[in-house]
Motif scaffolding. Structure first.
Motif, PDB file in Angstrom:
ATOM      1  N   VAL A 185       1.144  -1.402  -0.090  1.00 51.80           N
ATOM      2  CA  VAL A 185       0.226  -0.059  -0.605  1.00 51.80           C
ATOM      3  C   VAL A 185       0.660   1.117   0.084  1.00 51.80           C
ATOM      4  O   VAL A 185       1.007   1.805  -0.957  1.00 51.80           O
ATOM      5  CB  VAL A 185      -0.587  -0.154   1.037  1.00 51.80           C
ATOM      6  N   PHE A 186       1.750   1.354   0.839  1.00 44.90           N
ATOM      7  CA  PHE A 186       2.594   2.492   0.516  1.00 44.90           C
ATOM      8  C   PHE A 186       3.559   2.513  -0.596  1.00 44.90           C
ATOM      9  O   PHE A 186       3.263   3.697  -0.950  1.00 44.90           O
ATOM     10  CB  PHE A 186       3.843   2.676   2.180  1.00 44.90           C
ATOM     11  N   ILE A 187       3.979   1.501  -0.799  1.00 40.29           N
ATOM     12  CA  ILE A 187       4.779   1.401  -2.029  1.00 40.29           C
ATOM     13  C   ILE A 187       3.870   2.445  -3.734  1.00 40.29           C
ATOM     14  O   ILE A 187       3.757   3.267  -4.606  1.00 40.29           O
ATOM     15  CB  ILE A 187       4.723   0.558  -2.633  1.00 40.29           C
ATOM     16  N   LEU A 188       1.711   1.728  -3.555  1.00 43.77           N
ATOM     17  CA  LEU A 188       1.236   2.423  -4.932  1.00 43.77           C
ATOM     18  C   LEU A 188       0.931   3.901  -4.080  1.00 43.77           C
ATOM     19  O   LEU A 188       1.026   4.553  -5.131  1.00 43.77           O
ATOM     20  CB  LEU A 188      -0.288   1.447  -4.190  1.00 43.77           C
ATOM     21  N   VAL A 189       1.254   4.345  -2.700  1.00 43.05           N
ATOM     22  CA  VAL A 189       1.116   5.311  -2.706  1.00 43.05           C
ATOM     23  C   VAL A 189       2.037   6.307  -2.767  1.00 43.05           C
ATOM     24  O   VAL A 189       2.326   7.738  -3.607  1.00 43.05           O
ATOM     25  CB  VAL A 189       0.798   6.039  -0.785  1.00 43.05           C
ATOM     26  N   ASP A 190       3.330   5.827  -3.015  1.00 46.26           N
ATOM     27  CA  ASP A 190       4.446   6.487  -3.428  1.00 46.26           C
ATOM     28  C   ASP A 190       4.202   6.915  -4.718  1.00 46.26           C
ATOM     29  O   ASP A 190       5.171   7.543  -5.990  1.00 46.26           O
ATOM     30  CB  ASP A 190       5.894   6.027  -2.945  1.00 46.26           C
TER      31      ASP A 190
ATOM     32  N   PHE B 169       3.444  10.216  -9.436  1.00 47.96           N
ATOM     33  CA  PHE B 169       2.716   9.897 -10.814  1.00 47.96           C
ATOM     34  C   PHE B 169       1.699  10.731 -10.929  1.00 47.96           C
ATOM     35  O   PHE B 169       1.140  11.679 -11.952  1.00 47.96           O
ATOM     36  CB  PHE B 169       2.179   8.922 -11.501  1.00 47.96           C
ATOM     37  N   GLY B 170       1.621  11.595  -9.820  1.00 44.70           N
ATOM     38  CA  GLY B 170       0.501  13.006  -9.723  1.00 44.70           C
ATOM     39  C   GLY B 170      -0.847  12.365  -9.854  1.00 44.70           C
ATOM     40  O   GLY B 170      -1.467  13.375 -11.019  1.00 44.70           O
ATOM     41  N   ILE B 171      -1.072  11.368  -9.230  1.00 47.35           N
ATOM     42  CA  ILE B 171      -2.184  10.398  -9.728  1.00 47.35           C
ATOM     43  C   ILE B 171      -2.950  10.323  -8.130  1.00 47.35           C
ATOM     44  O   ILE B 171      -2.139   9.872  -7.063  1.00 47.35           O
ATOM     45  CB  ILE B 171      -2.451   9.846 -10.791  1.00 47.35           C
ATOM     46  N   SER B 172      -3.746   9.756  -8.083  1.00 41.65           N
ATOM     47  CA  SER B 172      -4.307   9.316  -6.763  1.00 41.65           C
ATOM     48  C   SER B 172      -4.268   7.951  -6.688  1.00 41.65           C
ATOM     49  O   SER B 172      -3.787   7.193  -7.529  1.00 41.65           O
ATOM     50  CB  SER B 172      -6.200   9.852  -6.628  1.00 41.65           C
ATOM     51  N   TYR B 173      -4.344   7.643  -5.297  1.00 36.60           N
ATOM     52  CA  TYR B 173      -3.989   5.854  -4.719  1.00 36.60           C
ATOM     53  C   TYR B 173      -4.920   4.897  -5.436  1.00 36.60           C
ATOM     54  O   TYR B 173      -5.050   3.966  -6.364  1.00 36.60           O
ATOM     55  CB  TYR B 173      -4.252   5.490  -3.245  1.00 36.60           C
ATOM     56  N   GLU B 174      -6.238   5.932  -5.525  1.00 37.13           N
ATOM     57  CA  GLU B 174      -6.957   4.867  -6.253  1.00 37.13           C
ATOM     58  C   GLU B 174      -7.465   4.799  -7.850  1.00 37.13           C
ATOM     59  O   GLU B 174      -7.114   3.572  -8.049  1.00 37.13           O
ATOM     60  CB  GLU B 174      -8.784   5.399  -6.024  1.00 37.13           C
ATOM     61  N   LEU B 175      -6.804   5.673  -7.890  1.00 41.13           N
ATOM     62  CA  LEU B 175      -6.640   5.485  -9.823  1.00 41.13           C
ATOM     63  C   LEU B 175      -5.701   4.863  -9.982  1.00 41.13           C
ATOM     64  O   LEU B 175      -5.403   3.546 -10.741  1.00 41.13           O
ATOM     65  CB  LEU B 175      -6.105   7.249 -10.802  1.00 41.13           C
ATOM     66  N   ILE B 176      -4.082   4.790  -9.267  1.00 45.85           N
ATOM     67  CA  ILE B 176      -3.304   3.437  -9.121  1.00 45.85           C
ATOM     68  C   ILE B 176      -3.326   2.370  -9.009  1.00 45.85           C
ATOM     69  O   ILE B 176      -3.508   1.299 -10.249  1.00 45.85           O
ATOM     70  CB  ILE B 176      -1.836   4.031  -8.550  1.00 45.85           C
ATOM     71  N   ASN B 177      -4.811   2.421  -8.609  1.00 47.63           N
ATOM     72  CA  ASN B 177      -4.881   1.329  -8.132  1.00 47.63           C
ATOM     73  C   ASN B 177      -5.794   0.006  -9.258  1.00 47.63           C
ATOM     74  O   ASN B 177      -5.717  -0.951  -9.854  1.00 47.63           O
ATOM     75  CB  ASN B 177      -6.115   1.055  -6.933  1.00 47.63           C
ATOM     76  N   ILE B 178      -6.864   0.720  -9.566  1.00 45.47           N
ATOM     77  CA  ILE B 178      -7.444   0.916 -10.594  1.00 45.47           C
ATOM     78  C   ILE B 178      -6.919   0.888 -12.434  1.00 45.47           C
ATOM     79  O   ILE B 178      -7.128  -1.179 -12.751  1.00 45.47           O
ATOM     80  CB  ILE B 178      -8.209   1.570 -11.132  1.00 45.47           C
ATOM     81  N   ILE B 179      -5.242   1.411 -12.248  1.00 49.99           N
ATOM     82  CA  ILE B 179      -4.491   1.215 -13.479  1.00 49.99           C
ATOM     83  C   ILE B 179      -4.009  -0.469 -13.001  1.00 49.99           C
ATOM     84  O   ILE B 179      -3.638  -0.886 -14.165  1.00 49.99           O
ATOM     85  CB  ILE B 179      -3.654   2.012 -13.743  1.00 49.99           C
ATOM     86  N   ILE B 180      -4.012  -0.620 -12.591  1.00 50.54           N
ATOM     87  CA  ILE B 180      -2.893  -2.058 -11.990  1.00 50.54           C
ATOM     88  C   ILE B 180      -3.681  -3.285 -11.726  1.00 50.54           C
ATOM     89  O   ILE B 180      -3.092  -4.063 -12.311  1.00 50.54           O
ATOM     90  CB  ILE B 180      -1.405  -2.069 -11.009  1.00 50.54           C
TER      91      ILE B 180
END
Length: 75
Positions: free
Chosen positions: A27-32, A37-48
């Motif tokens: 989770v901390f890696i996803l937040v970083d 990338f200048g996007i939200s934590y939720e968006l990076i979760n969706i992308i991955i």
């Protein structure tokens, strides 16, 4: 609110320390990554996990099928 604290508070407790530790690190890696990338934590979760992972699974499945057909033709 700090994204780390927000993400940390959203984590459940599985009862297994190693699982919880690995999950928290991820989770901390996803937040970083989201901050990088200048996007939200939720968006990076969706992308991955909604776009990238299923796409890779389908790609590797198609490649596996292709190789199976290729190997059957050689025999």
């Amino acid at each position: 609110m700090n994204k780390y604290i927000e993400a940390y508070n959203s984590m459940g407790n599985s009862g297994f320390e190693l699982v919880d530790f690995i999950f928290k690190v991820c989770v901390f890696i996803l937040v970083d990554l989201a901050n990088f990338f200048g996007i939200s934590y939720e968006l990076i979760n969706i992308i991955i996990f909604v776009i990238l992972q299923p796409t890779l699974i389908l790609l590797f499945f198609c490649l596996w099928i292709k190789e199976r057909k290729k190997n059957r033709e050689n025999y």
